[in-house]
Design a protein around this motif. Structure first.
Motif, PDB file in Angstrom:
ATOM      1  N   UNK A   1     -64.802  21.970  18.023  1.00  0.00           N
ATOM      2  CA  UNK A   1     -64.499  21.317  16.751  1.00  0.00           C
ATOM      3  C   UNK A   1     -63.643  20.104  16.976  1.00  0.00           C
ATOM      4  N   UNK A   2     -62.819  19.763  15.979  1.00  0.00           N
ATOM      5  CA  UNK A   2     -62.007  18.543  16.068  1.00  0.00           C
ATOM      6  C   UNK A   2     -60.989  18.639  17.209  1.00  0.00           C
ATOM      7  N   UNK A   3     -60.513  19.857  17.499  1.00  0.00           N
ATOM      8  CA  UNK A   3     -59.536  20.031  18.574  1.00  0.00           C
ATOM      9  C   UNK A   3     -60.240  20.158  19.920  1.00  0.00           C
ATOM     10  N   UNK A   4     -61.263  21.000  19.974  1.00  0.00           N
ATOM     11  CA  UNK A   4     -61.940  21.265  21.233  1.00  0.00           C
ATOM     12  C   UNK A   4     -62.634  20.018  21.794  1.00  0.00           C
ATOM     13  N   UNK A   5     -63.131  19.151  20.899  1.00  0.00           N
ATOM     14  CA  UNK A   5     -63.802  17.940  21.379  1.00  0.00           C
ATOM     15  C   UNK A   5     -62.816  17.048  22.130  1.00  0.00           C
ATOM     16  N   UNK A   6     -61.583  16.960  21.614  1.00  0.00           N
ATOM     17  CA  UNK A   6     -60.543  16.180  22.301  1.00  0.00           C
ATOM     18  C   UNK A   6     -60.157  16.881  23.606  1.00  0.00           C
ATOM     19  N   UNK A   7     -60.111  18.217  23.569  1.00  0.00           N
ATOM     20  CA  UNK A   7     -59.765  18.989  24.776  1.00  0.00           C
ATOM     21  C   UNK A   7     -60.785  18.762  25.882  1.00  0.00           C
ATOM     22  N   UNK A   8     -62.059  18.739  25.509  1.00  0.00           N
ATOM     23  CA  UNK A   8     -63.114  18.493  26.499  1.00  0.00           C
ATOM     24  C   UNK A   8     -62.916  17.119  27.127  1.00  0.00           C
ATOM     25  N   UNK A   9     -62.583  16.137  26.302  1.00  0.00           N
ATOM     26  CA  UNK A   9     -62.328  14.780  26.803  1.00  0.00           C
ATOM     27  C   UNK A   9     -61.155  14.778  27.786  1.00  0.00           C
ATOM     28  N   UNK A  10     -60.078  15.507  27.443  1.00  0.00           N
ATOM     29  CA  UNK A  10     -58.915  15.586  28.324  1.00  0.00           C
ATOM     30  C   UNK A  10     -59.267  16.257  29.651  1.00  0.00           C
TER      31      UNK A  10
ATOM     32  N   UNK B   1     -61.128  13.807  31.756  1.00  0.00           N
ATOM     33  CA  UNK B   1     -60.186  12.808  32.282  1.00  0.00           C
ATOM     34  C   UNK B   1     -59.379  13.373  33.451  1.00  0.00           C
ATOM     35  N   UNK B   2     -58.871  14.610  33.279  1.00  0.00           N
ATOM     36  CA  UNK B   2     -58.069  15.250  34.330  1.00  0.00           C
ATOM     37  C   UNK B   2     -58.911  15.537  35.580  1.00  0.00           C
ATOM     38  N   UNK B   3     -60.185  15.904  35.374  1.00  0.00           N
ATOM     39  CA  UNK B   3     -61.061  16.182  36.505  1.00  0.00           C
ATOM     40  C   UNK B   3     -61.317  14.907  37.318  1.00  0.00           C
ATOM     41  N   UNK B   4     -61.455  13.797  36.613  1.00  0.00           N
ATOM     42  CA  UNK B   4     -61.651  12.520  37.311  1.00  0.00           C
ATOM     43  C   UNK B   4     -60.396  12.145  38.103  1.00  0.00           C
ATOM     44  N   UNK B   5     -59.213  12.431  37.497  1.00  0.00           N
ATOM     45  CA  UNK B   5     -57.949  12.172  38.198  1.00  0.00           C
ATOM     46  C   UNK B   5     -57.835  13.061  39.438  1.00  0.00           C
ATOM     47  N   UNK B   6     -58.267  14.326  39.288  1.00  0.00           N
ATOM     48  CA  UNK B   6     -58.205  15.276  40.409  1.00  0.00           C
ATOM     49  C   UNK B   6     -59.074  14.798  41.575  1.00  0.00           C
ATOM     50  N   UNK B   7     -60.264  14.308  41.244  1.00  0.00           N
ATOM     51  CA  UNK B   7     -61.179  13.839  42.292  1.00  0.00           C
ATOM     52  C   UNK B   7     -60.655  12.583  42.988  1.00  0.00           C
ATOM     53  N   UNK B   8     -59.907  11.768  42.226  1.00  0.00           N
ATOM     54  CA  UNK B   8     -59.366  10.534  42.791  1.00  0.00           C
ATOM     55  C   UNK B   8     -58.038  10.770  43.514  1.00  0.00           C
ATOM     56  N   UNK B   9     -57.502  11.970  43.401  1.00  0.00           N
ATOM     57  CA  UNK B   9     -56.184  12.292  43.957  1.00  0.00           C
ATOM     58  C   UNK B   9     -56.163  12.180  45.484  1.00  0.00           C
TER      59      UNK B   9
END
Length: 349
Positions: free
Chosen positions: A178-187, A190-198
Motif C-alpha cells: 500500500x502507501x507505506x509498503x510501496x515506499x518501503x520497497x523503494x527503500x 535503494x539499500x540493496x544498490x548501496x550494499x552492492x556498491x559497498x
C-alpha cells in the motif's frame, strides 16, 4: 424511559465499558469497519461493474470518489445494530479516537441514518472517571480525521493494486503493498544498490581482560605511539578507505598479532583513574514506535503481535490508548503509580 445505544469497535471493549455506564445504556460492537472498498469482483455492484475503475473501487474520473460496500461478513452486524437502534432515544459513537475510529463512526452514521440525537464519544483510557468525563464532553464527528483516513485508504488502493502483483511475482504470494509498503520497497531497492556498491575494508584492534584485587575490567587499545587506532566509524562505507581528513592508524592483522605477543610479557599499570558523576533519567512513557521497538528487542515480538497485545490490554482497561506519538500520562495513572511505589517500597523511592 431514555435508552442510549453506545457503539464501540470490539466486544471486549464493549464488555469493559458496560460496567461503568448506567443500566439504561446498551453497548454493542461494530466489529471494526462496517463499510470498505470492494475486495474482489464478487463485491462490485452490478451498476458499476463495466466501469474501467470498478476493479480498484475508486472512481479516478470523478475526483477519486471511493466506492463503499458493506462486506458480506458484516451484513449481520449492521442488521443487529439497526434493530438495536429502533429502541434507542440517543446514539453514542464510541469508536477509538484515531483516524480509523473516526472513520468507523462516520460510516456507521452513513449506514444507520439515525433519526435520534447522535454524538461522538471519545476517551483515552477505559476507567470509570474517563468514561464519565467522555459522557459529559461528547462532540460532533471530526470530518478532517475522516477525510484523512479516507485519503490514506484511497492511496492504499491506488498504489497497492498495482504494486501487490509485482510483489507476488518477485517476493512471495499474498503480500500486500500500500502507501507505506510501496515506499518501503523503494527503500529496500535503494539499500540493496548501496550494499552492492559497498567497498569493504579490514581493521584490527586489541582488548585485554584484566584482574586486580578481585576487580575485573576490560581494557581496549586506543592509541599506539600517540596515534589513534582506527575503528569502524573512521571508514567511508562507499570507498572502503579512511574518511577524508582522518589520520588514525589502521592496525593490520600481522601488527596486531605482533603487539599481542609482545604485550603479553609486559607488566600492566593503571596510571590514572577518573571518576565522573552520571545522571540517569527515567525513560519516557511508550509511544507506538518505542513500544514496538522494545517488544521486538526484548521479547522478539513482531509489530503486529505487539499491537494485538496492546489492543487487548487497552480494551480491558489496563493501559491508555497506544496508537499515539504522545508521551503524556493521565493524572490518575501517575497518582496510582506513585501510590503503588510508596506502598511497596517506601516514600524515599
Amino acid at each position: 424511559m431514555d435508552h442510549t445505544l453506545v457503539i464501540v469497535e470490539s466486544p471486549t471493549k464493549a464488555k469493559t465499558i458496560r460496567k461503568f455506564l448506567p443500566s439504561n445504556y446498551e453497548v454493542l460492537a461494530s466489529m471494526g469497519h462496517v463499510r470498505d472498498l470492494p475486495k474482489g469482483a464478487a463485491e462490485i455492484p452490478a451498476s458499476v461493474k463495466k466501469e474501467k475503475w470498478s476493479r480498484i473501487g475508486v472512481n479516478t474520473t470523478e475526483d477519486f470518489e471511493p466506492l463503499y460496500i458493506v462486506p458480506k461478513e458484516k451484513k449481520k452486524v449492521v442488521k443487529d445494530l439497526k434493530n438495536a437502534l429502533k429502541d434507542a432515544t440517543q446514539l453514542l459513537l464510541a469508536t477509538d479516537e484515531d483516524r480509523e475510529g473516526e472513520s468507523i463512526s462516520w460510516h456507521l452514521m452513513q449506514i444507520l441514518k439515525p433519526k435520534i440525537p447522535t454524538r461522538r464519544m471519545v476517551f483515552h483510557e477505559i476507567t470509570k472517571k474517563a468514561i464519565n468525563k467522555a459522557l459529559d464532553e461528547t462532540r460532533e464527528i471530526d470530518m478532517e480525521l475522516v477525510q484523512a483516513q479516507e485519503t490514506r485508504r484511497i492511496l492504499d488502493r491506488l498504489f497497492g493494486y498495482e504494486l501487490s502483483p509485482l510483489l507476488w511475482k518477485k517476493v512471495a504470494p499474498r503480500l500486500s503493498a500500500g502507501r507505506v509498503q510501496s515506499v518501503s520497497v523503494r527503500l529496500l531497492v535503494k539499500k540493496e544498490r548501496e550494499r552492492r556498491a559497498f567497498k569493504k575494508a579490514s581493521y584490527w584492534g586489541l582488548k585485554a581482560s584484566l584482574l586486580k584485587d578481585n576487580i575485573s575490567f576490560e581494557s581496549k587499545l586506543f592509541s599506539l605511539d600517540d596515534q589513534k587506532i582506527s575503528n569502524g566509524s573512521d571508514f567511508d562505507e562507499k570507498t572502503g578507505n579512511l574518511k577524508k581528513g582522518n589520520k588514525s592508524l589502521i592496525l593490520t592483522e600481522d601488527r596486531a598479532k605482533s603487539l599481542l605477543k609482545n604485550l603479553s610479557k609486559e607488566k600492566w599499570k593503571v596510571l590514572k583513574v577518573e571518576k565522573k558523576p552520571t545522571i540517569r533519567k527515567p525513560v519516557p512513557p511508550f509511544t507506538t514506535s518505542t513500544l514496538q521497538q522494545e517488544a521486538n528487542r526484548k521479547l522478539r515480538l513482531s509489530a503486529r503481535e505487539t499491537m494485538r497485545c496492546a489492543q487487548g490490554l487497552y480494551e480491558k482497561g489496563f493501559i491508555t490508548y497506544m496508537r499515539t506519538d504522545s508521551v503524556h500520562l493521565s493524572e490518575q495513572a501517575i497518582r496510582a503509580a506513585r501510590e503503588c511505589v510508596n506502598s511497596k517500597y517506601g516514600k524515599e523511592y
